[in-house]
Design a protein around this motif. Structure first.
Motif, short mmCIF file in Angstrom:
data_model
loop_
_atom_site.label_atom_id
_atom_site.label_comp_id
_atom_site.label_asym_id
_atom_site.label_seq_id
_atom_site.Cartn_x
_atom_site.Cartn_y
_atom_site.Cartn_z
N PHE A 198 0.95 -1.35 -0.20
CA PHE A 198 -0.41 -0.20 0.00
C PHE A 198 0.78 1.10 0.16
O PHE A 198 0.72 2.05 -0.71
N ALA A 199 1.86 1.37 0.75
CA ALA A 199 2.92 2.35 0.73
C ALA A 199 3.36 2.53 -0.42
O ALA A 199 3.68 3.65 -0.94
N GLN A 200 3.76 1.64 -1.12
CA GLN A 200 4.68 1.57 -2.32
C GLN A 200 3.55 1.93 -3.61
O GLN A 200 4.06 3.01 -4.10
N MET A 201 2.42 1.77 -3.51
CA MET A 201 1.24 2.10 -4.39
C MET A 201 1.23 3.80 -4.17
O MET A 201 1.12 4.68 -5.20
N LEU A 202 0.96 4.37 -2.84
CA LEU A 202 0.79 5.72 -2.59
C LEU A 202 2.22 6.39 -3.05
O LEU A 202 1.91 7.60 -3.67
N ASP B 233 4.28 5.32 -5.84
CA ASP B 233 4.33 5.30 -7.00
C ASP B 233 3.45 6.05 -7.73
O ASP B 233 3.44 6.47 -8.91
N ASN B 234 2.32 6.32 -7.08
CA ASN B 234 1.16 7.45 -7.69
C ASN B 234 1.48 8.72 -7.68
O ASN B 234 0.66 9.44 -8.13
N GLY B 235 2.66 9.03 -7.02
CA GLY B 235 3.11 10.34 -6.87
C GLY B 235 1.77 11.22 -5.90
O GLY B 235 1.81 12.56 -6.13
#
Length: 144
Positions: free
Chosen positions: A40-44, A46-48
């Motif tokens: 989840f942290a990675q997605m946040l 990666d999405n900028g």
């Protein structure tokens, strides 16, 4: 304190903040694994969507926002009560004419914080729409 866009190297610190908050919150059910929190942290990041507050290399907290929707605002345990959340939220307010977010009905500290920061309660839910199944509150802020 420096506010900056989150970098990929911040993902472990962001995940640690999430894990720490979940572990320190007795009413919060453990529905996500540590690996899921890191994803989840990675997605946040990666999405900028994510800003971090830093004290040197140390991440004190983060705010993730997609346009008007605040997805997450969490502060490291050691940095709470020092204005980190307000600084992050003020940056989000400068970037948008309106913001909305959810917080759990059990999270009275967050409720007081958002009300103090000019948010208004819009509606409450029974929790059917979140992973934890906990009742929550939708708040909204609009620039005056």
């Amino acid at each position: 304190m420096i506010i900056a866009a989150a970098a990929p190297s911040d993902v472990p610190a962001i995940a640690n903040i999430l894990t720490g908050w979940n572990a320190a919150t007795p009413w919060m059910p453990r529905v996500h694994s540590r690996a899921s929190e890191k994803g989840f942290a990675q997605m946040l990041v990666d999405n900028g969507w994510t800003l971090v507050a830093r004290d040197g290399p140390r991440v004190l907290g983060f705010l993730s926002r997609d346009k008007r929707k605040v997805h997450a605002l969490y502060i490291a345990h050691h940095a709470r009560g020092q204005g980190v959340g307000k600084v992050l939220l003020d940056h989000a307010k400068q970037a948008s004419d309106a913001l909305s977010l959810y917080t759990f009905q059990n999270n009275s500290d967050a409720q007081r914080f958002y009300l103090r920061e000019g948010f208004n309660e819009i509606f409450r839910t029974d929790g059917a729409g979140n992973d934890e199944g906990l009742p929550d509150i939708c708040y909204e802020w609009r620039r005056a």
